[in-house]
Scaffold this motif. Structure first.
Motif: not given
Length: 927
Positions: A806-823
């Motif tokens: 849901q957070l990823q779909n909310s548009g709060l983070f760009e996909d690459k940025v969010f993937a980097n945060v999780i990584a």
């Protein structure tokens, strides 16, 4: 990291050539002995060279030990060895260095002499002396605490808090004269009353005067005007002037390759005390930034390295329990690699182990190394023989010579400037420390870094860093120090080879350990560390560089009853090299295997040993260092290596927005805060039983509530209730105790405590703390709803995964940025748990089970609570931007996992991030 060799060379040479004869050197040796041991000198002062063979065996053996040191050991001690410095030493035309035979002797007053100096505090004050605060002071609610030292032992001293004393301490954070201080204080008290107070503060060690010692900077004795007289004991540093020459740089050409190899061979070895400190700090202070002294307070903080005291569950998660505290040594990892390639039984063949020819499994990424470090080495013809490689700075080995040589001083300053230029976002500082009177001579040095922090030292630097100015926080898995007045990250570097593990002062030990944090400062290789207690070790070599010499284990019982000739035969049969040494560190003796005098001395040496290792010594045929008469010396080079890549990020403290939000709520205010101590498995039963009933029955009086789980000083639940009316606090306290009375009586709840609630505004911000508390309430209500039905670990992982989607779909983070945060978070938790390849295989297998598993479905009540939780999570993140949004995400998810699981929360969080990373990567790939 492109490693280079620093062109200027500091090296050390013994007093005598290794080809010298005792009878020819006897008078000079006696003079050297007279300096180091007056008592033994009185025994031999009248002995002539031709009378040496007539001396008692014990006396002659002692002479031989002194002479052996003066020929073979290059570590400076009195006049037994000296240092030299050669600028621009590397070239392609020369392969020999010519030095003066005669030593230059630099004389200083011996450090222990300071203990014989006495002075009147009253006279100092009247003479307008400088005063400097003992900046280790900090405050409790009623007292001032600070570090004091009595008879070489540190203690945490305490006096009652006094506003005028505090005013004086703050005024003296930079050395200030008495007259300037009194003018600054502008007090109505008489001068005599102020003098009396200042005298007390000096005697209590709250203030230092300019008559107190400084170990760094201008020489202390010269600074206070003590003249060097004949009867005053001396500390000597010997120097040999270089006349000409240099080293052929082709000889050293394989060294950068060796360093690169070592960077890929062994991981950074974590310092156990530092790892434990980080874990304890995170548990107690989380993301707070607090004063360094407070962090090390044994009561209010967590101390350091304990120097102040000088079930059923998820089987998959259980296997990782405790891995955070597992000591993962580099030798263990290297040994695993070597076990696949070499068996100790193969060492008997005595073949040289060539590291560059072994197919050793190496790390994918090189470890980070300091911007400067040293290789302590000698040269035997075309071979480099390494004694040790590493250190957090190249200045550690050369710093002591800055006292005697302006050239070495400038050399060390150049090294420090190189380190600083490579890391512009931090400031390096040296640590002034003294306590061991008989050892502190090696700590005396000039200030080569731009800043200095003094521990119970008078400070002569222009702008001292003081202990009470230093703030400490944990960022990721890293301890960060920040200067408040400079608002900049500061990093300790000690330009001294002092063995700081001898100290029991926690702040000093922490600062010294921080030199090695997250960088590889040990690049040495000793095969005996991988395979201890073997009877023989072969030579280990990389190209033309010997990293570890041959060694033979010799037992006392096999030696002491032998004649000289039989001992020579025995050593020959063992394969011992023509020249060998025995002893530890700098206390070594060198022997010639076929020399009767040497072997007699060796037999005597073995009388006081049980088992020793003899180490091969390579004497060069053509020494690289000779004097003007052509006599060769066994020189030891401090070869400085460096790179100019940035290894430290800065840290700027962002001040919180100024708000009138209340930060502390004692009992009796609108927040009611309980700690319930119980077994972790009992906590969910309590939450779903008596606590849930209490909340339901008193919901009209409770505006909001939330809980978290904690394991500090015993597992417990922390319940916080926001009351509609603070006057209801006493009634609800009594009622809450009644709801838990049965469990308290049965011992299922071991303790119930009413506490002060201190809001974490440092973590969430004063502007958002109330919103975060509201979110925690929504989170707590959702988790409480889950206790209605049992949920497996995989089901809880799925809940988190749905939230993340849901957070990823909310548009709060760009996909690459969010993937980097999780990584980033995943890698951090993996490192914290010291995961090995076998662990990753288990987690990957579990991920496949998790993906395919049928999990429990949320009921209607739980689903509504989950939707509210998702919306609240997204709303909080919407109110943050940039790095703060990323930090808030990790903090809120961390607290959610804390509530979801009643034990092993950090291990569950590690697994969750690993699974999330795979999920996010898969979703991004599908897009």
């Amino acid at each position: 990291m492109k490693v280079k060799i620093y062109p200027d060379l500091v090296f050390r040479t013994p007093k005598f050539s290794y080809q010298s004869e005792l009878v020819d050197c006897w008078d000079e040796l006696k003079a050297a002995i007279s300096i180091s041991s007056e008592a033994f000198y009185q025994t031999i002062k009248d002995v002539k060279a031709d009378e040496l063979s007539l001396l008692p065996a014990k006396v002659f053996f002692t002479i031989l030990k002194y002479y052996n040191r003066a020929k073979f050991r290059s570590t400076p001690y009195g006049t037994f060895a000296g240092f030299s410095i050669l600028k621009a030493a590397l070239n392609t035309t020369e392969s020999q260095i010519v030095v003066d035979e005669k030593q230059i002797i630099h004389e200083f007053i011996d450090w222990p002499f300071k203990n014989s100096l006495t002075y009147s505090i009253a006279d100092l004050l009247k003479n307008n002396c400088l005063l400097f605060s003992n900046s280790s002071y900090y405050f409790t609610t009623t007292s001032i605490r600070y570090i004091a030292c009595t008879d070489g032992l540190f203690e945490l001293a305490e006096i009652d808090k006094d506003d005028f004393v505090i005013q004086i301490l703050e005024a003296c954070l930079v050395p200030i004269t008495i007259n300037e201080l009194i003018e600054k204080l502008n007090t109505g008290d008489s001068k005599d009353e102020v003098f009396s107070l200042l005298a007390d503060m000096v005697s209590f060690q709250l203030l230092l005067s300019d008559n107190d010692p400084n170990i760094i900077g201008d020489d202390y004795f010269q600074r206070i005007g003590v003249e060097s007289k004949v009867e005053i004991p001396k500390y000597l540093i010997a120097e040999r002037k270089v006349n000409s020459g240099g080293i052929d740089d082709k000889l050293l050409s394989n060294i950068p390759g060796l360093i690169n190899f070592m960077q890929h061979l062994q991981p950074i070895e974590a310092r156990e005390a530092l790892t434990q400190f980080i874990n304890k700090f995170r548990k107690k202070f989380e993301q707070k930034e607090i004063p360094l002294s407070l962090a090390l307070d044994p009561e209010m903080g967590i101390g350091y390295d304990e120097l102040e005291q000088a079930s059923q569950g998820d089987d998959f998660v259980a296997q990782f329990y405790g891995k955070q505290n597992k000591k993962d040594t580099s030798s263990d990892n290297v040994k695993k690699s070597f076990k696949k390639l070499l068996e100790p039984n193969s060492f008997i063949s005595k073949e040289v182990i060539r590291l560059d020819r072994l197919n050793i499994p190496l790390l994918d990424k090189p470890t980070t190394i300091p911007n400067s470090f040293s290789m302590l080495m000698s040269v035997a013809d075309e071979t480099i023989c390494v004694d040790q490689t590493g250190g957090s700075t190249a200045n550690a080995l050369s710093g002591r010579f800055t006292l005697a040589s302006d050239k070495v001083f400038q050399h060390c300053k150049n090294i420090s400037k190189l380190e600083q230029a490579s890391n512009p976002d931090v400031l390096f500082f040296d640590v002034a420390y003294m306590v061991e009177t008989n050892v502190d001579n090696i700590n005396r040095r000039k200030l080569v870094y731009g800043n200095q922090l003094s521990i119970l030292n008078f400070d002569t630097s222009e702008d001292p860093i003081t202990l009470n100015d230093v703030m400490l926080s944990i960022q990721g898995n890293e301890v960060i120090l920040r200067s408040k007045k400079l608002n900049k990250r500061i990093v300790p570097r000690m330009a001294s080879a002092y063995n700081y593990s001898r100290s029991d002062l926690s702040v000093f030990r922490l600062l010294c350990d921080l030199q090695h944090q997250n960088i590889q400062t040990n690049l040495s290789f000793f095969i005996e560390n991988l395979y201890p207690e073997l009877p023989y070790y072969p030579k280990v070599q990389y190209q033309n560089i010997v990293l570890s010499q041959q060694k033979w284990q010799i037992k006392k019982d096999n030696i002491v009853k032998l004649s000289t000739s039989d001992c020579i035969k025995y050593l020959n049969n063992c394969g011992v090299s023509k020249y060998f040494k025995a002893g530890l560190s700098d206390q070594t003796l060198c022997f010639e295997r076929d020399n009767d005098v040497d072997i007699n001395a060796f037999i005597q040496y073995m009388q006081k040993q049980s088992t020793v290792y003899l180490e091969e010594v390579n004497l060069p045929e053509n020494s690289i260092v000779v004097d003007e008469k052509g006599k060769p010396y066994l020189a030891q080079f401090i070869l400085n290596l460096y790179h100019e890549e940035k290894i430290y990020d800065g840290f700027t403290k962002v001040d919180e927005p100024v708000t009138d939000v209340t930060k502390i709520f004692p009992p009796g205010k609108e927040w009611l805060y309980f700690e319930i101590y119980c077994h972790q498995q009992r906590s969910d039963i309590l939450m779903g039983g008596p606590i849930a009933s209490f909340i339901e029955n008193y919901k009209t009086q409770i505006k909001s509530w939330f809980f978290i789980r904690y394991n500090e000083n015993g597992y417990h639940l922390r319940l916080r209730y926001l009351l509609n009316d603070a006057k209801d606090g006493q009634e609800l306290t009594a009622a809450f105790a009644d709801y838990l009375a049965e469990d308290l009586t049965a011992g299922l709840v071991s303790d119930l405590q009413l506490r002060t609630y201190k809001r974490e505004t440092h973590r969430y911000g004063s502007d958002l703390i109330e919103n975060v508390e509201s979110h925690f309430s929504v989170d707590s209500k959702f988790v409480l709803s889950l206790l209605e039905t049992p949920f497996s670990a995989n089901a809880k992982y799925k809940i988190v995964a749905d939230l993340i989607e849901q957070l990823q779909n909310s548009g709060l983070f760009e996909d690459k940025v969010f993937a980097n945060v999780i990584a980033t978070m995943s890698h951090s938790f993996n490192n914290e748990h010291n995961l090995e390849p076998t662990d990753f295989k288990k987690i990957n297998a579990q991920y496949q089970i998790y993906r395919k598993a049928d999990v429990e479905i949320l009921n209607d009540n739980q689903n509504v609570a989950f939707i509210n939780f998702q919306q609240s999570f997204i709303q909080i993140l919407t109110e943050c931007e940039g790095a703060r949004r990323v930090q808030m995400f990790s903090d809120l998810l961390h607290m959610h996992v804390n509530r979801l699981f009643n034990k092993d929360q950090r291990t569950h969080e590690m697994i969750i991030y690993y699974f999330l990373l795979k999920d996010v990567q898969r979703r991004n790939a599908m897009k």
